[in-house]
Design a protein around this motif. Structure first.
Motif, mmCIF file in Angstrom:
data_model
loop_
_atom_site.group_PDB
_atom_site.id
_atom_site.type_symbol
_atom_site.label_atom_id
_atom_site.label_comp_id
_atom_site.label_asym_id
_atom_site.label_seq_id
_atom_site.Cartn_x
_atom_site.Cartn_y
_atom_site.Cartn_z
ATOM 1 N N PHE A 95 0.844 -1.202 0.000
ATOM 2 C CA PHE A 95 0.000 0.000 0.000
ATOM 3 C C PHE A 95 0.875 1.245 0.000
ATOM 4 C CE2 PHE A 95 -2.653 3.159 2.306
ATOM 5 C CZ PHE A 95 -3.699 3.233 1.401
ATOM 6 N N ASP A 96 0.558 2.213 -0.894
ATOM 7 C CA ASP A 96 1.390 3.415 -0.997
ATOM 8 C C ASP A 96 0.618 4.686 -0.652
ATOM 9 O OD1 ASP A 96 -0.306 3.598 -3.120
ATOM 10 O OD2 ASP A 96 1.257 3.766 -4.660
ATOM 11 N N GLY A 97 -0.524 4.545 0.034
ATOM 12 C CA GLY A 97 -1.304 5.716 0.431
ATOM 13 C C GLY A 97 -1.101 6.056 1.901
ATOM 14 N N TRP A 98 -2.079 6.801 2.444
ATOM 15 C CA TRP A 98 -1.994 7.248 3.839
ATOM 16 C C TRP A 98 -2.518 6.161 4.780
ATOM 17 C CZ3 TRP A 98 0.643 11.176 5.679
ATOM 18 C CH2 TRP A 98 0.964 12.229 4.835
ATOM 19 N N VAL A 99 -1.750 5.901 5.843
ATOM 20 C CA VAL A 99 -2.151 5.011 6.931
ATOM 21 C C VAL A 99 -2.331 5.881 8.170
ATOM 22 C CG1 VAL A 99 -1.508 3.060 8.393
ATOM 23 C CG2 VAL A 99 -0.949 3.029 5.948
ATOM 24 N N ARG A 127 6.281 1.718 1.641
ATOM 25 C CA ARG A 127 5.764 2.649 0.655
ATOM 26 C C ARG A 127 4.638 3.523 1.203
ATOM 27 N NH1 ARG A 127 4.123 -0.676 -4.518
ATOM 28 N NH2 ARG A 127 3.785 1.458 -5.266
ATOM 29 N N ALA A 128 4.158 3.206 2.393
ATOM 30 C CA ALA A 128 3.024 3.945 2.966
ATOM 31 C C ALA A 128 3.472 5.267 3.564
ATOM 32 C CB ALA A 128 2.334 3.094 4.027
ATOM 33 N N ARG A 129 2.517 6.167 3.702
ATOM 34 C CA ARG A 129 2.735 7.422 4.406
ATOM 35 C C ARG A 129 1.943 7.359 5.709
ATOM 36 N NH1 ARG A 129 0.626 11.055 -0.315
ATOM 37 N NH2 ARG A 129 -0.402 9.039 -0.747
ATOM 38 N N LEU A 130 2.588 7.695 6.813
ATOM 39 C CA LEU A 130 2.000 7.509 8.138
ATOM 40 C C LEU A 130 1.535 8.838 8.711
ATOM 41 C CD1 LEU A 130 4.629 5.041 9.660
ATOM 42 C CD2 LEU A 130 2.500 4.492 8.454
ATOM 43 N N ALA A 131 0.303 8.871 9.212
ATOM 44 C CA ALA A 131 -0.258 10.054 9.861
ATOM 45 C C ALA A 131 -0.641 9.695 11.290
ATOM 46 C CB ALA A 131 -1.469 10.572 9.097
ATOM 47 N N ALA A 132 -0.229 10.527 12.230
ATOM 48 C CA ALA A 132 -0.535 10.315 13.650
ATOM 49 C C ALA A 132 -1.507 11.384 14.119
ATOM 50 C CB ALA A 132 0.745 10.362 14.488
ATOM 51 N N ASP A 182 4.733 10.938 8.860
ATOM 52 C CA ASP A 182 4.799 11.881 7.749
ATOM 53 C C ASP A 182 3.895 13.082 7.970
ATOM 54 O OD1 ASP A 182 6.478 10.344 5.693
ATOM 55 O OD2 ASP A 182 4.945 8.883 6.257
ATOM 56 N N PHE A 183 2.930 12.933 8.866
ATOM 57 C CA PHE A 183 2.016 14.048 9.113
ATOM 58 C C PHE A 183 1.422 13.951 10.517
ATOM 59 C CE2 PHE A 183 -2.321 15.810 9.161
ATOM 60 C CZ PHE A 183 -2.022 17.140 8.874
ATOM 61 N N VAL A 184 1.369 15.105 11.201
ATOM 62 C CA VAL A 184 0.683 15.254 12.486
ATOM 63 C C VAL A 184 -0.119 16.543 12.400
ATOM 64 C CG1 VAL A 184 0.927 15.439 14.990
ATOM 65 C CG2 VAL A 184 2.582 14.098 13.692
ATOM 66 N N PRO A 185 -1.410 16.560 12.697
ATOM 67 C CA PRO A 185 -2.203 17.779 12.566
ATOM 68 C C PRO A 185 -1.770 18.865 13.550
ATOM 69 C CG PRO A 185 -3.476 16.080 13.666
ATOM 70 C CD PRO A 185 -2.215 15.418 13.175
ATOM 71 N N SER A 186 -2.198 20.082 13.270
ATOM 72 C CA SER A 186 -1.812 21.219 14.117
ATOM 73 C C SER A 186 -2.376 21.096 15.521
ATOM 74 C CB SER A 186 -2.284 22.526 13.482
ATOM 75 O OG SER A 186 -3.708 22.524 13.329
ATOM 76 N N ARG A 187 -3.529 20.425 15.646
ATOM 77 C CA ARG A 187 -4.121 20.163 16.956
ATOM 78 C C ARG A 187 -4.501 18.696 17.022
ATOM 79 N NH1 ARG A 187 -8.817 24.155 18.603
ATOM 80 N NH2 ARG A 187 -8.543 22.941 20.525
ATOM 81 N N VAL A 192 -8.082 6.790 -1.244
ATOM 82 C CA VAL A 192 -8.487 5.836 -0.219
ATOM 83 C C VAL A 192 -7.393 5.791 0.841
ATOM 84 C CG1 VAL A 192 -9.046 3.430 0.299
ATOM 85 C CG2 VAL A 192 -9.808 4.461 -1.853
ATOM 86 N N VAL A 193 -7.790 5.980 2.094
ATOM 87 C CA VAL A 193 -6.828 5.924 3.195
ATOM 88 C C VAL A 193 -7.220 4.773 4.115
ATOM 89 C CG1 VAL A 193 -6.390 8.407 3.065
ATOM 90 C CG2 VAL A 193 -8.110 7.540 4.670
ATOM 91 N N LEU A 194 -6.236 4.247 4.834
ATOM 92 C CA LEU A 194 -6.465 3.136 5.763
ATOM 93 C C LEU A 194 -6.326 3.630 7.193
ATOM 94 C CD1 LEU A 194 -4.454 0.277 4.002
ATOM 95 C CD2 LEU A 194 -6.875 0.883 3.737
#
Length: 503
Positions: free
Chosen positions: A306-310, A337-342, A359-364, A381-383
């Motif tokens: 998977f190469d999208g957002w997890v 290959r995935a991009r990780l968001a916390a 790869d990404f953390v929101p401002s809040r 599509v995100v997982l």
């Protein structure tokens, strides 16, 4: 961590004077390995958070009420150690087990039964109570020697005649006989004007102390209403309390407050509990959920290539992701290959602990902010790595942007079966804390909503109101410090009533 203890095995462990933060690292380690814990009445309930896996038996003695005899306790130690082919048993005792704690008798009982044992020393109240009252038991020019005595079995002037050369006397368990003890000391030659002090509930938010002279101490203690558990100090060093009294719970904003810290993590996070304890609260940590394995093969299969957002919305999700991959015979390399968001800083740190940089953390922090700010495009599509329950807030925020979210069940969560003691702690709490929407829903499911609660953020507040909570105080910022401030405000608004007994 050292090697696991053998079975059968008994650890005689000192819990310290009362403050759970004074438990030793070795004692915490032993508790985490215990099958059974025999606990004294004066041990802080917060320490039981270190042994959620253990059977807990209360064998303490309080207020001269009927209770287990020492022979009963000795026999129970041996029986529990032998049970189920051999168990690790912890005897958790206030203070130090070898300072008027009958630890020697319990060790001899183990030796006679052929049960291996160890002694884990604790901080004795004989020294710590004086320290928390600002009284050094030795001080140059005032006291170069001290003796520790029990107040239960030394009576009459002759009992103290051989202590004339000891500068400082420290009495444990002396509250019931304080009048007789002080009279006997004066009859044995102690000056009635000798400085003296009595300290009750040392090192806890309930600590109180009385400073007087040997001749007036018993009367002053009675007038102040002090009782057991208390430590009495007699000697010139007691006069130093006037200048060195550094610990004053009465000046703390949560003095006298009973606070239940609810948690949904596998392990207790003592940061919030320590913060509240430092403000004077008596804190209990209540685990609301237990976690079971999810659909490991589905998780591993969906992530392979998977190469999208997890998306990961909790520290538990991060742990479950790693465990699911291993259970399916895979590992973290499938995420190459995935991009990780916390969802926030705690989840991001959990990823870093596994060697994965988000790869990404929101401002809040929060699912709503993650869904609104995720740098994904409509049609993607995100997982979402989560439990068996999708996150409706996250799904709605993503759907509004035309992003499809598929939830992978990396774990299953169930309501925890609270013990009678934990339910009592909830009932007695003036304030409970809610640090997540999941926690709000779990508390409602486990114990209802009739609580005054301090909540960490708007999303948690919304979830709490949706399930029926009405007495809520919102933290100004989504931080533990700010949540601690909200607890103070909630406690003031509660008027000191228990959280589940207000009108």
């Amino acid at each position: 961590m050292s090697e696991p203890l053998p079975r059968p095995f008994v650890s005689l462990v000192g819990a310290g004077p009362g403050d759970p933060g004074l438990l030793t690292l070795r004692a915490r380690e032993v508790l985490s390995q215990a099958d059974v814990v025999l606990v004294d009445a004066l041990v802080s309930p917060a320490l039981l958070a270190h042994c959620p896996q253990a059977e807990v038996l209360n064998v303490g003695k309080r207020g001269f009420l009927p209770s287990a005899t020492q022979d009963d306790i000795n026999a129970l130690l041996v029986a529990k150690a032998r049970e189920n082919g051999g168990q690790r048993v912890v005897r958790l005792k206030g203070g130090d087990p070898f300072v008027f704690g009958r630890g020697g008798e319990e060790a001899l009982a183990c030796r006679a039964a052929g049960i291996a044992f160890e002694i884990v020393p604790g901080i004795s109240s004989a020294l710590s109570a004086a320290a928390y009252a600002g009284i050094p038991v030795t001080h140059r020019g005032l006291g170069r020697s001290f003796a520790v005595l029990t107040g239960t079995d030394r009576h009459g002037p002759a009992a103290y005649a051989d202590l004339a050369g000891v500068d400082t006397l420290v009495f444990l368990m002396a509250a019931r006989h304080l009048g007789q003890i002080t009279s006997d000391l004066m009859a044995a030659g102690r000056d009635p004007h000798t400085p003296a002090a009595c300290v009750q509930w040392a090192s806890t938010p309930q600590q109180r102390s009385v400073r007087a002279t040997l001749g007036t101490l018993a009367q002053r203690v009675q007038e102040a209403g002090l009782g057991a558990p208390a430590v009495t100090i007699v000697g010139e060093v007691a006069a130093l309390q006037a200048e060195l009294n550094w610990f004053d719970p009465a000046a703390m904003p949560l003095h006298g407050a009973q606070v239940a810290v609810t948690r949904t993590r596998v392990q207790a996070d003592s940061t919030l509990a320590s913060l509240l304890h430092g403000r004077g609260a008596q804190v209990s940590e209540i685990p609301l959920l237990r976690f079971l394995p999810g659909r490991a093969r589905e998780v591993a299969g969906a992530l392979g290539g998977f190469d999208g957002w997890v998306l990961l919305c909790s520290e538990q999700a991060v742990r479950a992701l790693a465990q699911s991959l291993l259970a399916a015979g895979r590992d973290l390399r499938v995420l190459a290959r995935a991009r990780l968001a916390a969802v926030g800083s705690g989840t991001a740190q959990a990823l870093r602990d596994l060697g994965l940089a988000p790869d990404f953390v929101p401002s809040r922090s929060g699912s709503r902010h993650l869904g609104a700010e995720l740098p994904a495009q409509p049609g993607e599509v995100v997982l979402h790595i989560g439990s068996q329950q999708p996150d409706p807030v996250l799904d709605a925020a993503l759907a509004a942007r035309g992003i499809e979210c598929l939830t992978l069940e990396a774990y299953r969560s169930e309501y925890n079966d609270l013990s009678a003691a934990q339910r009592m702690q909830l009932q007695e709490a003036q304030v409970v804390t809610l640090a997540s929407a999941t926690g709000a829903r779990a508390l409602a499911g486990v114990a209802g909503t009739d609580f005054t609660a301090a909540v960490i953020g708007p999303q948690t507040e919304l979830a709490a109101r949706e399930v029926g909570f009405t007495r809520l105080v919102l933290a100004e910022h989504p931080t533990l410090d700010s949540l601690g401030d909200a607890v103070v405000w909630a406690y003031r608004q509660s008027g000191g009533l228990s959280a589940s007994s207000q009108v």
